[in-house]
Structures are given as structure tokens and as C-alpha cells.
Design a protein around this motif. Structure first.
Motif, PDB file in Angstrom:
ATOM      1  N   LYS A  23       0.833  -1.197   0.000  1.00 54.32           N
ATOM      2  CA  LYS A  23       0.000   0.000   0.000  1.00 54.32           C
ATOM      3  C   LYS A  23       0.872   1.252   0.000  1.00 54.32           C
ATOM      4  O   LYS A  23       1.931   1.285   0.631  1.00 54.32           O
ATOM      5  N   HIS A  55       0.716  -3.746  11.322  1.00 52.07           N
ATOM      6  CA  HIS A  55       0.804  -4.131   9.911  1.00 52.07           C
ATOM      7  C   HIS A  55       0.498  -5.611   9.683  1.00 52.07           C
ATOM      8  O   HIS A  55       0.926  -6.180   8.664  1.00 52.07           O
ATOM      9  N   GLU A 102      -0.576  -7.179   6.139  1.00 49.92           N
ATOM     10  CA  GLU A 102      -0.238  -6.192   5.112  1.00 49.92           C
ATOM     11  C   GLU A 102       1.126  -6.522   4.519  1.00 49.92           C
ATOM     12  O   GLU A 102       2.001  -7.056   5.192  1.00 49.92           O
ATOM     13  N   THR A 120       3.351   2.858   2.973  1.00 48.11           N
ATOM     14  CA  THR A 120       3.885   1.865   3.909  1.00 48.11           C
ATOM     15  C   THR A 120       5.387   2.054   4.064  1.00 48.11           C
ATOM     16  O   THR A 120       6.125   2.167   3.075  1.00 48.11           O
TER      17      THR A 120
END
Length: 477
Positions: free
Chosen positions: A364, A422, A425, A367
Motif C-alpha cells: 500500500k 501491519h 499487510e 507503507t
């Protein structure tokens, strides 16, 4: 034991394909050529020498439209080229047991030879087989080549009858359209053949519950094959257990008590050739946690372990897609040279240039790279956990105690990561490729990192790439 001749295999496969609702392939597949050779050397040098060329009993199982490998995986690559004009006819990436052994301490003082094979479809002309190897820049260069005429008088064409009949576990269609996975058994007595088949079916079924294999299940055929042994189980030398088995699979490879491989390539290939295959997983009839996987060669798993499902999938990830181990707290036999070269594996990076992260499309915007995670807390717990693990093995405690320790470790990791910002992710999380520092993995948790059940997004994509290489879309079948 059922004996049958190779000439009966083609009708068997055609019947199975028809039973699955698939029409036979329109054109006859070419024969399968196997080049057996010796790969020897030490930490400083390596050599190759041809042993023989074999025409295997079964036709080529691969997708004729995907003869060239564009996945860029493996330490090595085999290329088959036209001798006259140099046209590239076939290629595949792979890695070797010799390549792993070279990174051990023993290779600094001992020279060893390992048997290896490469397989390719038969062409109607003499070919040159080239073995290539990556350098420190991840570029391939030729390290050995040999000319092969599959019609030459010294090529082995007459083989003995198949010693056992392959068991169809899952038949989705013609081999040319599907990934063919062969599950071999080692360490099963004649009385345990039904046990082997049950384990093969159960573990294959589990594989297809894990994404992306779940979504791509119809792209696979699965077969099972085993020869009986006199004694139950395979060798575990560190505990004084030595058993003769058809494939010679054993624990304690390179001094690692949980590493399970066979170094008898000839025995492996001479059994596997009687079933359609592109990938092999060997089930060992043992309770002790253990397994192994070499990209493009085979993988192994202890079928009776409490963690058999995890072992089967994790090790297959190595063998099938060339995935790197993402853990770094467990002891391994390999010796680090201290350098942090960019790994060829799709799920590990040295992160030399965060702006060009190899899995950037999964990350993303905004990040942080490297991506923060509770590494210090994880490492503190891991030190105590690994100490206890070593104590259990040194005392040869019952396997149930080791399994309980693994369960407690996984529960602790899940609780720790559940609080991390996170979780689930993609980013660049430091700690991977057996190293605490300097290598990074794509997500905090993945089946290549710990004993969790799922692949991360980057590993799922990497697996899909290989499925595409070996299967054919339904519209083209």
C-alpha cells in the motif's frame, strides 16, 4: 505388489482422462528424455560428467506450448538447444542438493559427487544440453554443456517392467494440460501400503484447501506410488536408526536433525519414471517432525507427524515455486558468507533499493520500508523457545512434547502479531532467509515463516506463476 508393463500405461492414462470427462490429447506427446550426470566438487570448484541418456517409459507430460521457462527461478537452469542453429527449444530453472551442500562447512575440506538428472521432451534432431548457473549479479552463464542424440545406439530404451502401479489420487485431465504431482512413499512395509495411500490422499486433499492451490485445484493431476520396505520408517542416523528403503530417504541431512532428503537420485528417478510427473513429494513413514524441499527436484514430509499438513505444504512451496524460507531463528546447516546478495527467490529481498522492491505492487502507498514489526519481542521469546527445542531433541524426548512446544510457539506468535499494526499487510519485514538482519520478507506471517496455515500474497502470486507454466487454460484444452 502389482506388476505391469509400460505399454499398458498409456491406455490406463487415456481411460482415466476419459473418466474425468476429458478427451484424449489430439496429438501424440513426444517421448521423455532423461540425462543422468554426476555433479561433483567442493566449496571452491565444481565439475560435471555425463552418466547416461534414458528414454523413459511414459510420454512427455508437459504443456507443449510452454517449453520455455520465463519464471526466472532457481540457482541453475537447463537449456536444450538445436545443435545446428542454436535455437532454444526447452528451458527450466532448478536448484540442486550439491548447491546446498556447497554452503556447509564440510564442503570447505571435502570433495563430493552427487547424482543429478534433467528431463526434457524428445526432439527430432540432436540437441545440446546446457547447464547454467547464477552469478552474484543474478545473471545466468553456462557452466557445462553436452551434445545429446536421443536416437544414438547407447541411449537406454529398454527398461524393466514397472515394479508397482501408480494410484490415481486426482485426475483432472490430460497430463499436457495439467500439473502432474507424484507422491512417493518411503519406509512403508507391504502391510502399510494402505496407510501410505490414505496419507497421500489426505495430504493432497489438504494441499487443495490452501490458497492458491484451492482455486487452481482443477489444474492438477495427483498420483501416488510406493515400493514396500522390510522395516517400517526411514533412517534417522542421529538416533542410531538405520533402515534400508527403496529411495534412501533419511533424516539428518547436512547435520540438521529435521532435514529429510534422499541423495540417491538414480533410485528416485527409476521409480518416478513409471508415473506421470513434473513435481515429486516423498512421504516418509515416520512420526518425527521433518522434511525438506529443493526447487525443481522434490520435497519431503514426515507423514505421521502432528504437523504433516504444514510440512507437506511448506516443503512443496520450496520445491514447486522456489520459495525461500522466511524464518531465521531455527539453526540450519548452511553457513552465511556475511554478504547480503539479492536472493533470486520471489519472497525474500536484501532491500538495497526500497523504491524498486520486487513485490512493490502488493504494498500500500505510504507503507514504511523497512516495515516495523515486534521483532525484538519475537526474538526474545524465540531464544528461549529454541533452547527448549534443542533440549528436547538432545534428550530424545517423546515427539508429543516437541509437538506441544510447536503449538505453544505458534499460539504465542499469533497473539504477539495480533497486536501489530501491519498484520496481514505487505511490506518489507526484516528477518528472512535464515538471517535476522539484512534480509526481508513480504508479510509479517506466512507458512514460509512459521507453522501458520496460509501463504502470504507474494507467495500466492509466485505459486500461480508456476501453475501457469505447467498447465493450460481450459479454453485451450
Amino acid at each position: 505388489m502389482i506388476l505391469f508393463c509400460p505399454r499398458f500405461i498409456r491406455p490406463l492414462l487415456a481411460a482415466l482422462a476419459l473418466a474425468a470427462g476429458m478427451a484424449p490429447a489430439a496429438a501424440a506427446a513426444p517421448a521423455t528424455v532423461r540425462l543422468d550426470y554426476q555433479h561433483s566438487g567442493n566449496a571452491l570448484a565444481e565439475q560435471y560428467a555425463i552418466e547416461r541418456v534414458v528414454i523413459e517409459p511414459l510420454p512427455w507430460a508437459g504443456n507443449p506450448a510452454r517449453n520455455l521457462d520465463d519464471s526466472d527461478r532457481g540457482v541453475n537452469r537447463v537449456e536444450v538447444v538445436d545443435v545446428k542453429n542454436g535455437d532454444l527449444l526447452y528451458s527450466r530453472g532448478f536448484s540442486t542438493i550439491f548447491g546446498e551442500w556447497r554452503s556447509t562447512d564440510e564442503a570447505k575440506s571435502v570433495t563430493r559427487a552427487f547424482q543429478e538428472s534433467v528431463r526434457f521432451p524428445k526432439f527430432d534432431k540432436p540437441v545440446r544440453v546446457r547447464i547454467l548457473k547464477r552469478d552474484e549479479r543474478n545473471a545466468f552463464s553456462v557452466v557445462w554443456s553436452v551434445d545429446v542424440d536421443a536416437d544414438a545406439p547407447d541411449v537406454v530404451r529398454k527398461l524393466p517392467p514397472a515394479p508397482a502401479k501408480p494410484i490415481p489420487i486426482r485426475v483432472s485431465g490430460a497430463s499436457a494440460d495439467k500439473v502432474d504431482l507424484l507422491i512417493l512413499g518411503d519406509g512403508y512395509t507391504q502391510a502399510e501400503m494402505a496407510k501410505f495411500e490414505a496419507s497421500a490422499r489426505s495430504l493432497a486433499e489438504h494441499l487443495f484447501t490452501v490458497s492458491p492451490f484451492r482455486e487452481r485445484a482443477r489444474d492438477f493431476n495427483v498420483w501416488a506410488l510406493a515400493l514396500p520396505t522390510q522395516e517400517s520408517g526411514v533412517s534417522r542416523p542421529s538416533t542410531g536408526v538405520h533402515h534400508a528403503s527403496p529411495l534412501g530417504t533419511r533424516y539428518d541431512i547436512f547435520g540438521s536433525e529435521r532435514y529429510v532428503l534422499t541423495v540417491d537420485n538414480r533410485a528416485l528417478r527409476e521409480l518416478a519414471q513409471y508415473a506421470p510427473y513434473e513435481f515429486i513429494e516423498i512421504l516418509v513413514n515416520n512420526d518425527t517432525y521433518g522434511g525438506g524441499g529443493i526447487f525443481g527436484q522434490f520435497s519431503t514430509a514426515a507423514a505421521n507427524s502432528d504437523w504433516a499438513n504444514y510440512l507437506f505444504v511448506h516443503e512443496f512451496g520450496h520445491h514447486f515455486a522456489g520459495l525461500a524460507d522466511e524464518y531465521y531463528t531455527s539453526p540450519v546447516a548452511y553457513q552465511s558468507n556475511g554478504e547480503r546478495q539479492e536472493p533470486w527467490e520471489p519472497n525474500a529481498t536484501a532491500l538495497r533499493d526500497p523504491a524498486r522492491l520486487k513485490w512493490q505492487k502488493h504494498v500500500k502507498a505510504g507503507t514504511a520500508l523497512p516495515t516495523p514489526w515486534p521483532k525484538q519481542a519475537y526474538d526474545d521469546y524465540a531464544r528461549a523457545y529454541q533452547k527448549r527445542r534443542a533440549e528436547l531433541r538432545a534428550a530424545n524426548r517423546p515427539e508429543a512434547e516437541m509437538s506441544a512446544l510447536f503449538k505453544a510457539d505458534l499460539a504465542h506468535t499469533r497473539a504477539l502479531f495480533a497486536q501489530a499494526p501491519h498484520q496481514h499487510e505487505a511490506g518489507a519485514f526484516e528477518g528472512a532467509n535464515y538471517e535476522s538482519n539484512g534480509y526481508y520478507r513480504p508479510e509479517m506471517q506466512c507458512i514460509m515463516f512459521d507453522r501458520s496455515e496460509q501463504f502470504c500474497s507474494v507467495c500466492r502470486e509466485a505459486i500461480g506463476t508456476i501453475i501457469d507454466l505447467y498447465s493450460r487454460p481450459a479454453a485451450q484444452q
